[in-house]
Design a protein around this motif. Structure first.
Motif, short mmCIF file in Angstrom:
data_model
loop_
_atom_site.label_atom_id
_atom_site.label_comp_id
_atom_site.label_asym_id
_atom_site.label_seq_id
_atom_site.Cartn_x
_atom_site.Cartn_y
_atom_site.Cartn_z
N SER A 11 0.86 -1.19 0.00
CA SER A 11 0.00 0.00 0.00
C SER A 11 0.88 1.23 0.00
CB SER A 11 -0.88 0.03 1.26
OG SER A 11 -1.52 1.29 1.37
N ARG A 13 -0.44 4.14 0.71
CA ARG A 13 -1.23 5.09 1.51
C ARG A 13 -0.46 5.51 2.76
NH1 ARG A 13 -5.83 5.27 4.88
NH2 ARG A 13 -5.49 3.18 5.73
N SER A 16 -1.51 3.78 5.96
CA SER A 16 -1.79 2.36 5.70
C SER A 16 -1.78 1.49 6.96
CB SER A 16 -0.73 1.84 4.72
OG SER A 16 -0.67 0.43 4.76
N ILE A 17 -2.86 0.72 7.12
CA ILE A 17 -2.90 -0.19 8.27
C ILE A 17 -1.87 -1.31 8.09
CG2 ILE A 17 -5.28 0.26 9.01
CD1 ILE A 17 -6.15 -2.25 7.43
N ASN A 18 -1.59 -1.66 6.85
CA ASN A 18 -0.59 -2.71 6.60
C ASN A 18 0.81 -2.25 6.97
OD1 ASN A 18 -1.79 -5.28 5.23
ND2 ASN A 18 -2.97 -3.52 4.47
N PRO A 76 -2.46 -4.92 1.58
CA PRO A 76 -3.92 -4.98 1.51
C PRO A 76 -4.34 -5.90 0.37
CG PRO A 76 -3.12 -2.91 0.56
CD PRO A 76 -1.91 -3.69 1.01
N GLU A 77 -5.61 -6.15 0.32
CA GLU A 77 -6.21 -6.86 -0.81
C GLU A 77 -6.96 -5.82 -1.64
OE1 GLU A 77 -8.41 -10.87 -0.73
OE2 GLU A 77 -9.97 -9.39 -0.31
N TYR A 78 -6.72 -5.81 -2.94
CA TYR A 78 -7.49 -4.94 -3.83
C TYR A 78 -8.32 -5.82 -4.75
CZ TYR A 78 -4.95 -0.56 -2.69
OH TYR A 78 -4.43 0.55 -2.07
N ASN A 79 -9.62 -5.67 -4.64
CA ASN A 79 -10.53 -6.43 -5.51
C ASN A 79 -10.21 -7.91 -5.52
OD1 ASN A 79 -11.98 -4.04 -6.21
ND2 ASN A 79 -10.19 -3.45 -7.43
N ARG A 80 -10.05 -8.41 -4.30
CA ARG A 80 -9.80 -9.83 -4.04
C ARG A 80 -8.46 -10.32 -4.57
NH1 ARG A 80 -12.66 -9.29 -0.45
NH2 ARG A 80 -14.75 -10.05 -0.14
N SER A 113 -6.94 -6.15 6.62
CA SER A 113 -8.07 -5.47 5.99
C SER A 113 -9.12 -5.14 7.04
CB SER A 113 -8.67 -6.41 4.94
OG SER A 113 -9.93 -5.90 4.51
N PRO A 114 -9.87 -4.06 6.81
CA PRO A 114 -11.03 -3.83 7.68
C PRO A 114 -12.10 -4.90 7.45
CG PRO A 114 -10.51 -1.87 6.36
CD PRO A 114 -9.70 -3.01 5.80
N GLY A 115 -12.03 -5.60 6.34
CA GLY A 115 -13.02 -6.63 6.01
C GLY A 115 -12.82 -7.89 6.83
C1 LIG Z 1 -9.05 -0.34 -5.01
C2 LIG Z 1 -9.45 -0.97 -3.71
C3 LIG Z 1 -9.92 -2.26 -3.68
C4 LIG Z 1 -10.22 -2.88 -2.46
N1 LIG Z 1 -10.61 -4.18 -2.46
C5 LIG Z 1 -10.70 -4.84 -1.28
C6 LIG Z 1 -10.87 -6.25 -1.25
O1 LIG Z 1 -10.97 -6.92 -2.26
N2 LIG Z 1 -10.91 -6.85 -0.04
C7 LIG Z 1 -10.78 -6.17 1.13
O2 LIG Z 1 -10.81 -6.77 2.19
N3 LIG Z 1 -10.64 -4.82 1.14
C8 LIG Z 1 -10.57 -4.14 -0.04
N4 LIG Z 1 -10.36 -2.78 -0.05
C9 LIG Z 1 -10.33 -2.05 1.22
C10 LIG Z 1 -8.96 -2.08 1.84
O3 LIG Z 1 -8.82 -3.30 2.56
C11 LIG Z 1 -8.76 -0.91 2.78
O4 LIG Z 1 -8.85 0.29 2.08
C12 LIG Z 1 -7.43 -0.99 3.53
O5 LIG Z 1 -7.38 -0.03 4.53
C13 LIG Z 1 -6.28 -0.81 2.56
O6 LIG Z 1 -5.07 -1.14 3.20
P1 LIG Z 1 -4.06 -0.02 3.72
O7 LIG Z 1 -4.74 0.66 4.89
O8 LIG Z 1 -2.86 -0.77 4.13
O9 LIG Z 1 -3.83 0.96 2.61
C14 LIG Z 1 -10.09 -2.15 -1.27
C15 LIG Z 1 -9.62 -0.83 -1.30
C16 LIG Z 1 -9.30 -0.26 -2.50
C17 LIG Z 1 -8.75 1.17 -2.51
#
Ligand SMILES: Cc1cc2nc3c(=O)[nH]c(=O)nc-3n(C[C@H](O)[C@H](O)[C@H](O)COP(=O)(O)O)c2cc1C
Length: 204
Positions: A11, A13, A16-18, A76-80, A113-115
């Motif tokens: 990330s 960002r 970033s939490i990561n 992080p995970e982006y779009n799985r 992830s927050p998820g």
């Molecule tokens: C483009 C994009 C796609 C994302 N897709 C997912 C996802 O597939 N699964 C998930 O758990 N969170 C997803 N997120 C939410 C991220 O987990 C969340 O923004 C997280 O804080 C990102 O990590 P970071 O804080 O280290 O930047 C997505 C965020 C972004 C910006």
């Protein structure tokens, strides 16, 4: 002896939490893990045409990872899946063919992830690439850190007391032991081979 660990955060960002989780892992084993965050945001996109004359950012990245005893991916995970910026860095480190800086480096993969499912999809995509790149990867504890938010950290960015910190503490210890075991076993094997060669020579 502290092991040199290259941390690659998927990330860019600022908050970033990561990145915060990565810092926590280093902090929890600060005496035994000598961690460096390897920046990847400035790496030009991988293009095989540039291998003959690589951009200085690629060279810097390859040298930094190459000098490490182990690699910790926190992403992080982006779009799985795996964020593009991290995949780009992995591709850059893996080339030119036969000169991958990841080869044989012990590694661990953490996704936060927050998820609820903690970046499981990204975690396994990183793992797939890292296995192909011949990295011995820590298997347990698995680190799909779910429900991680800014609220999981105190004002100085450290993990608050609770189950997440307990898991990350286990992770930090396990990763140290993993890197130690891989390097120690290689050293013992090298010593065994040297002794065997010396014995053989003495019998000739
Ligand atoms: C483009 C994009 C796609 C994302 N897709 C997912 C996802 O597939 N699964 C998930 O758990 N969170 C997803 N997120 C939410 C991220 O987990 C969340 O923004 C997280 O804080 C990102 O990590 P970071 O804080 O280290 O930047 C997505 C965020 C972004 C910006």
């Amino acid at each position: 002896m502290a092991h040199k660990i290259a941390i690659i955060v998927g990330s860019l960002r600022e908050g970033s939490i990561n990145r915060k989780v990565a810092r926590s892992i280093c902090g929890l084993r600060g005496d035994n893990l000598d961690c460096s965050m390897i920046e990847i945001g400035d790496l030009p996109l991988y293009n095989q045409d540039l291998d003959a004359n690589p951009p200085p950012q690629w060279t810097r990245f390859r040298e930094q990872v190459g000098a490490a005893d182990g690699v910790l991916f926190c992403s992080p995970e982006y779009n799985r899946g795996i964020p593009g910026v991290l995949k780009n860095a992995i591709d850059i480190g893996s080339r030119p063919y036969g000169q991958s800086v990841f080869d044989k480096k012990p590694g661990a993969i953490v996704t936060a992830s927050p998820g609820a499912i903690g970046g499981f999809g990204a975690n396994h995509q990183i793992r797939q690439a890292a296995v192909f790149l011949n990295m011995p990867l820590m298997q347990q504890p698995e680190a799909y850190l779910g429900h991680v938010t800014d609220d999981s950290f105190d004002d100085s960015g450290c993990l608050k007391e609770g189950p997440l910190k307990e898991l990350v503490t286990k992770l930090a210890h396990a990763f140290h032991d993993w890197v130690e075991m891989i390097h120690r076993s290689r050293q013992l094997l090298a010593e065994d081979s040297a002794h065997a060669a010396a014995r053989e020579k003495a019998h000739v």
